[in-house]
Write a protein that holds these residues in place. Structure first.
Motif, mmCIF file in Angstrom:
data_model
loop_
_atom_site.group_PDB
_atom_site.id
_atom_site.type_symbol
_atom_site.label_atom_id
_atom_site.label_comp_id
_atom_site.label_asym_id
_atom_site.label_seq_id
_atom_site.Cartn_x
_atom_site.Cartn_y
_atom_site.Cartn_z
ATOM 1 N N ARG A 78 -2.994 15.438 -4.481
ATOM 2 C CA ARG A 78 -2.035 15.528 -3.385
ATOM 3 C C ARG A 78 -1.270 16.855 -3.437
ATOM 4 N N ILE A 79 -0.917 17.303 -4.632
ATOM 5 C CA ILE A 79 -0.127 18.521 -4.782
ATOM 6 C C ILE A 79 -1.005 19.767 -4.690
ATOM 7 N N MET A 80 -2.140 19.772 -5.373
ATOM 8 C CA MET A 80 -2.976 20.970 -5.457
ATOM 9 C C MET A 80 -4.047 21.045 -4.366
ATOM 10 N N GLY A 81 -4.313 19.945 -3.677
ATOM 11 C CA GLY A 81 -5.326 19.962 -2.628
ATOM 12 C C GLY A 81 -6.741 19.835 -3.151
ATOM 13 N N MET A 82 -6.896 19.568 -4.434
ATOM 14 C CA MET A 82 -8.214 19.363 -5.045
ATOM 15 C C MET A 82 -8.048 18.522 -6.303
ATOM 16 N N SER A 83 -9.123 17.921 -6.721
ATOM 17 C CA SER A 83 -9.071 17.086 -7.920
ATOM 18 C C SER A 83 -8.942 17.966 -9.167
ATOM 19 N N PRO A 84 -8.516 17.376 -10.290
ATOM 20 C CA PRO A 84 -8.455 18.165 -11.524
ATOM 21 C C PRO A 84 -9.820 18.734 -11.927
ATOM 22 N N ALA A 85 -10.874 17.977 -11.722
ATOM 23 C CA ALA A 85 -12.214 18.474 -12.057
ATOM 24 C C ALA A 85 -12.589 19.658 -11.177
ATOM 25 N N SER A 86 -12.276 19.576 -9.890
ATOM 26 C CA SER A 86 -12.548 20.696 -8.980
ATOM 27 C C SER A 86 -11.711 21.909 -9.349
ATOM 28 N N TYR A 87 -10.459 21.659 -9.734
ATOM 29 C CA TYR A 87 -9.585 22.757 -10.139
ATOM 30 C C TYR A 87 -10.162 23.485 -11.357
ATOM 31 N N ARG A 88 -10.637 22.726 -12.312
ATOM 32 C CA ARG A 88 -11.189 23.336 -13.530
ATOM 33 C C ARG A 88 -12.468 24.133 -13.232
ATOM 34 N N SER A 89 -13.292 23.619 -12.334
ATOM 35 C CA SER A 89 -14.588 24.266 -12.074
ATOM 36 C C SER A 89 -14.534 25.349 -10.992
ATOM 37 N N ARG A 90 -13.386 25.569 -10.389
ATOM 38 C CA ARG A 90 -13.273 26.575 -9.336
ATOM 39 C C ARG A 90 -13.486 27.965 -9.929
ATOM 40 N N PRO A 91 -13.997 28.891 -9.123
ATOM 41 C CA PRO A 91 -14.144 30.274 -9.624
ATOM 42 C C PRO A 91 -12.760 30.932 -9.736
ATOM 43 N N ARG A 92 -12.539 31.612 -10.832
ATOM 44 C CA ARG A 92 -11.246 32.291 -11.048
ATOM 45 C C ARG A 92 -11.410 33.772 -10.833
ATOM 46 N N SER A 93 -10.405 34.360 -10.225
ATOM 47 C CA SER A 93 -10.501 35.802 -9.992
ATOM 48 C C SER A 93 -9.495 36.548 -10.835
#
Length: 139
Positions: A124-139
């Motif tokens: 709800r706060i981040m707009g994505m699940s914790p798993a999606s947050y961890r696997s997102r590409p970081r810049s």
């Protein structure tokens, strides 16, 4: 031998911090420049791994629930509990970025008894699940 000495000094520091924690809190609470919101934020930081209720927070601040909620909403824009959950989410982001802890371990570390409740709040706060947050590409 050097590692043992270091461990002993670190342990002494840890024990001393526990011994003087209540005195530190009392000094902060009694200071002339007391700002309730700052005191509560500090309390949240100290207890980020705990499950706090509004009653716990009010007892610490010495205010009624309605007064504390009113002050917090005026200065921060969130209720005390919502702000505490935001702080926990920020800490969860740090843990997801910097550790290999599992999501259920992170939720337990941050005082959530239910991993799914943690995931819903995080999403709800981040707009994505914790798993999606961890696997997102970081810049």
């Amino acid at each position: 031998m050097e590692n043992i000495r270091y461990a002993m000094v670190t342990f002494q520091h840890y024990l001393a911090s526990l011994r003087y924690l209540q005195q530190y809190r009392a000094a902060v609470a009694d200071s002339d420049s007391r700002d309730v919101v700052s005191v509560i934020k500090h309390y949240f930081e100290e207890n980020i791994e705990c499950h706090l209720t509004l009653k716990d927070i009010c007892e610490y601040a010495g205010l009624s629930t309605s007064r504390l909620s009113c002050i917090f909403r005026q200065k921060i824009g969130y209720s005390p509990i919502d702000y505490f959950i935001l702080m926990k989410t920020k800490k969860a982001c740090e843990l997801l970025d910097n550790t290999e802890m599992k999501i259920n371990q992170i939720s337990q570390k941050l005082g959530f008894s239910d991993q799914y409740y943690f995931s819903r709040k995080f999403s709800r706060i981040m707009g994505m699940s914790p798993a999606s947050y961890r696997s997102r590409p970081r810049s």
